[in-house]
Motif scaffolding. Structure first.
Motif, PDB file in Angstrom:
ATOM      1  N   MET A 177       0.841  -1.195   0.000  1.00 49.34           N
ATOM      2  CA  MET A 177       0.000   0.000   0.000  1.00 49.34           C
ATOM      3  C   MET A 177       0.879   1.251   0.000  1.00 49.34           C
ATOM      4  O   MET A 177       1.911   1.282   0.651  1.00 49.34           O
ATOM      5  CB  MET A 177      -0.892   0.025   1.236  1.00 49.34           C
ATOM      6  CG  MET A 177      -1.742  -1.211   1.425  1.00 49.34           C
ATOM      7  SD  MET A 177      -3.027  -1.379   0.206  1.00 49.34           S
ATOM      8  CE  MET A 177      -4.177  -0.186   0.781  1.00 49.34           C
ATOM      9  N   SER A 178       0.436   2.263  -0.731  1.00 50.09           N
ATOM     10  CA  SER A 178       1.039   3.593  -0.674  1.00 50.09           C
ATOM     11  C   SER A 178      -0.035   4.542  -0.182  1.00 50.09           C
ATOM     12  O   SER A 178      -1.215   4.360  -0.498  1.00 50.09           O
ATOM     13  CB  SER A 178       1.493   4.060  -2.057  1.00 50.09           C
ATOM     14  OG  SER A 178       2.530   3.279  -2.538  1.00 50.09           O
ATOM     15  N   HIS A 179       0.346   5.536   0.570  1.00 54.03           N
ATOM     16  CA  HIS A 179      -0.634   6.524   1.020  1.00 54.03           C
ATOM     17  C   HIS A 179       0.074   7.830   1.288  1.00 54.03           C
ATOM     18  O   HIS A 179       1.286   7.883   1.465  1.00 54.03           O
ATOM     19  CB  HIS A 179      -1.375   6.042   2.273  1.00 54.03           C
ATOM     20  CG  HIS A 179      -0.455   5.762   3.417  1.00 54.03           C
ATOM     21  ND1 HIS A 179      -0.052   6.714   4.305  1.00 54.03           N
ATOM     22  CD2 HIS A 179       0.162   4.620   3.787  1.00 54.03           C
ATOM     23  CE1 HIS A 179       0.772   6.177   5.195  1.00 54.03           C
ATOM     24  NE2 HIS A 179       0.914   4.901   4.888  1.00 54.03           N
ATOM     25  N   PRO A 184       3.640   1.841 -10.288  1.00 57.35           N
ATOM     26  CA  PRO A 184       2.572   1.036 -10.882  1.00 57.35           C
ATOM     27  C   PRO A 184       1.548   0.652  -9.813  1.00 57.35           C
ATOM     28  O   PRO A 184       1.914   0.215  -8.722  1.00 57.35           O
ATOM     29  CB  PRO A 184       3.297  -0.199 -11.415  1.00 57.35           C
ATOM     30  CG  PRO A 184       4.729   0.214 -11.524  1.00 57.35           C
ATOM     31  CD  PRO A 184       4.946   1.214 -10.436  1.00 57.35           C
ATOM     32  N   ILE A 185       0.263   0.854 -10.142  1.00 55.60           N
ATOM     33  CA  ILE A 185      -0.791   0.581  -9.164  1.00 55.60           C
ATOM     34  C   ILE A 185      -1.915  -0.249  -9.769  1.00 55.60           C
ATOM     35  O   ILE A 185      -2.134  -0.232 -10.971  1.00 55.60           O
ATOM     36  CB  ILE A 185      -1.377   1.886  -8.581  1.00 55.60           C
ATOM     37  CG1 ILE A 185      -1.908   2.800  -9.697  1.00 55.60           C
ATOM     38  CG2 ILE A 185      -0.360   2.603  -7.718  1.00 55.60           C
ATOM     39  CD1 ILE A 185      -2.662   4.016  -9.204  1.00 55.60           C
ATOM     40  N   ARG A 186      -2.624  -0.954  -8.902  1.00 58.35           N
ATOM     41  CA  ARG A 186      -3.825  -1.699  -9.282  1.00 58.35           C
ATOM     42  C   ARG A 186      -5.085  -0.911  -8.940  1.00 58.35           C
ATOM     43  O   ARG A 186      -6.120  -1.082  -9.560  1.00 58.35           O
ATOM     44  CB  ARG A 186      -3.869  -3.053  -8.575  1.00 58.35           C
ATOM     45  CG  ARG A 186      -2.855  -4.015  -9.104  1.00 58.35           C
ATOM     46  CD  ARG A 186      -3.250  -4.441 -10.492  1.00 58.35           C
ATOM     47  NE  ARG A 186      -2.178  -5.223 -11.100  1.00 58.35           N
ATOM     48  CZ  ARG A 186      -2.048  -5.381 -12.394  1.00 58.35           C
ATOM     49  NH1 ARG A 186      -2.886  -4.818 -13.219  1.00 58.35           N
ATOM     50  NH2 ARG A 186      -1.071  -6.090 -12.870  1.00 58.35           N
ATOM     51  N   ALA A 187      -4.990  -0.028  -7.924  1.00 58.99           N
ATOM     52  CA  ALA A 187      -6.153   0.767  -7.526  1.00 58.99           C
ATOM     53  C   ALA A 187      -5.681   1.970  -6.723  1.00 58.99           C
ATOM     54  O   ALA A 187      -4.617   1.941  -6.096  1.00 58.99           O
ATOM     55  CB  ALA A 187      -7.120  -0.076  -6.693  1.00 58.99           C
ATOM     56  N   ASP A 199      -0.541   4.105 -13.220  1.00 60.83           N
ATOM     57  CA  ASP A 199       0.652   4.704 -12.614  1.00 60.83           C
ATOM     58  C   ASP A 199       0.214   5.890 -11.757  1.00 60.83           C
ATOM     59  O   ASP A 199      -0.430   6.815 -12.252  1.00 60.83           O
ATOM     60  CB  ASP A 199       1.623   5.157 -13.698  1.00 60.83           C
ATOM     61  CG  ASP A 199       2.992   5.508 -13.143  1.00 60.83           C
ATOM     62  OD1 ASP A 199       3.091   5.887 -11.958  1.00 60.83           O
ATOM     63  OD2 ASP A 199       3.966   5.417 -13.893  1.00 60.83           O
ATOM     64  N   LEU A 200       0.541   5.837 -10.493  1.00 60.95           N
ATOM     65  CA  LEU A 200       0.168   6.908  -9.569  1.00 60.95           C
ATOM     66  C   LEU A 200       0.739   8.254 -10.017  1.00 60.95           C
ATOM     67  O   LEU A 200       0.144   9.302  -9.786  1.00 60.95           O
ATOM     68  CB  LEU A 200       0.634   6.559  -8.152  1.00 60.95           C
ATOM     69  CG  LEU A 200       0.088   7.386  -7.009  1.00 60.95           C
ATOM     70  CD1 LEU A 200      -1.441   7.377  -6.983  1.00 60.95           C
ATOM     71  CD2 LEU A 200       0.627   6.884  -5.683  1.00 60.95           C
ATOM     72  N   ALA A 245      -3.203   3.908  -2.316  1.00 61.48           N
ATOM     73  CA  ALA A 245      -3.060   3.131  -3.547  1.00 61.48           C
ATOM     74  C   ALA A 245      -2.608   1.715  -3.221  1.00 61.48           C
ATOM     75  O   ALA A 245      -1.852   1.498  -2.266  1.00 61.48           O
ATOM     76  CB  ALA A 245      -2.045   3.799  -4.478  1.00 61.48           C
ATOM     77  N   ILE A 246      -3.082   0.776  -4.007  1.00 57.67           N
ATOM     78  CA  ILE A 246      -2.616  -0.599  -3.938  1.00 57.67           C
ATOM     79  C   ILE A 246      -1.634  -0.763  -5.093  1.00 57.67           C
ATOM     80  O   ILE A 246      -2.016  -0.625  -6.269  1.00 57.67           O
ATOM     81  CB  ILE A 246      -3.774  -1.603  -4.068  1.00 57.67           C
ATOM     82  CG1 ILE A 246      -4.771  -1.368  -2.931  1.00 57.67           C
ATOM     83  CG2 ILE A 246      -3.245  -3.039  -4.070  1.00 57.67           C
ATOM     84  CD1 ILE A 246      -6.053  -2.162  -3.076  1.00 57.67           C
ATOM     85  N   GLU A 247      -0.379  -1.004  -4.755  1.00 59.35           N
ATOM     86  CA  GLU A 247       0.646  -1.081  -5.786  1.00 59.35           C
ATOM     87  C   GLU A 247       0.583  -2.412  -6.530  1.00 59.35           C
ATOM     88  O   GLU A 247       0.196  -3.433  -5.961  1.00 59.35           O
ATOM     89  CB  GLU A 247       2.027  -0.889  -5.157  1.00 59.35           C
ATOM     90  CG  GLU A 247       2.232   0.506  -4.603  1.00 59.35           C
ATOM     91  CD  GLU A 247       3.616   0.733  -4.051  1.00 59.35           C
ATOM     92  OE1 GLU A 247       4.547  -0.028  -4.399  1.00 59.35           O
ATOM     93  OE2 GLU A 247       3.786   1.691  -3.281  1.00 59.35           O
ATOM     94  N   ALA A 248       0.951  -2.374  -7.809  1.00 59.68           N
ATOM     95  CA  ALA A 248       1.024  -3.577  -8.624  1.00 59.68           C
ATOM     96  C   ALA A 248       2.312  -4.321  -8.266  1.00 59.68           C
ATOM     97  O   ALA A 248       3.352  -3.700  -8.078  1.00 59.68           O
ATOM     98  CB  ALA A 248       1.018  -3.219 -10.110  1.00 59.68           C
ATOM     99  N   LEU A 249       2.206  -5.605  -8.138  1.00 59.43           N
ATOM    100  CA  LEU A 249       3.393  -6.417  -7.793  1.00 59.43           C
ATOM    101  C   LEU A 249       4.077  -6.941  -9.020  1.00 59.43           C
ATOM    102  O   LEU A 249       3.549  -7.095 -10.043  1.00 59.43           O
ATOM    103  CB  LEU A 249       2.987  -7.569  -6.879  1.00 59.43           C
ATOM    104  CG  LEU A 249       2.340  -7.145  -5.567  1.00 59.43           C
ATOM    105  CD1 LEU A 249       1.899  -8.365  -4.790  1.00 59.43           C
ATOM    106  CD2 LEU A 249       3.320  -6.323  -4.740  1.00 59.43           C
TER     107      LEU A 249
END
Length: 97
Positions: free
Chosen positions: A4-6, A24-27, A75-76, A93-97
């Protein structure tokens, strides 16, 4: 487990990039304080305070989850926010793995 990013972004009256680093993010989800009376706009590099982008208002203070599915994450760093000076918008944000 997802990474997670915040963060919190203090508005200046000009468009501000959410992050300078490619992330890179998923949401992602944006939220601002319901006590604010002016709109905050979320969009791309050209976002303005004149209805260009998605508006967060007192009645709509949360963007809900903006999702990216499939093989291409979002991409955030592509998101910009703009609002009145000193207003704050939060993001998660939920980051892409």
């Amino acid at each position: 487990m997802a990474t997670m990013s915040h963060g919190a972004i203090t508005m200046t009256g000009s468009a501000i990039r959410v992050t300078k680093a490619n992330t890179p993010i998923r949401a992602v989800r944006f939220q601002y304080e319901p006590s604010y009376t002016a709109n905050i706009f979320i969009g791309g590099v050209g976002v303005t305070k004149v209805a260009c982008g998605y508006a967060l208002t007192a009645a709509n203070q949360d963007s809900g989850w903006i999702r990216f599915e499939g093989d291409s994450p979002g991409d955030l760093a592509d998101f910009y926010v703009i609002g009145d000076a000193s207003d704050i918008v939060n993001y998660m944000a939920i980051e892409a793995l």
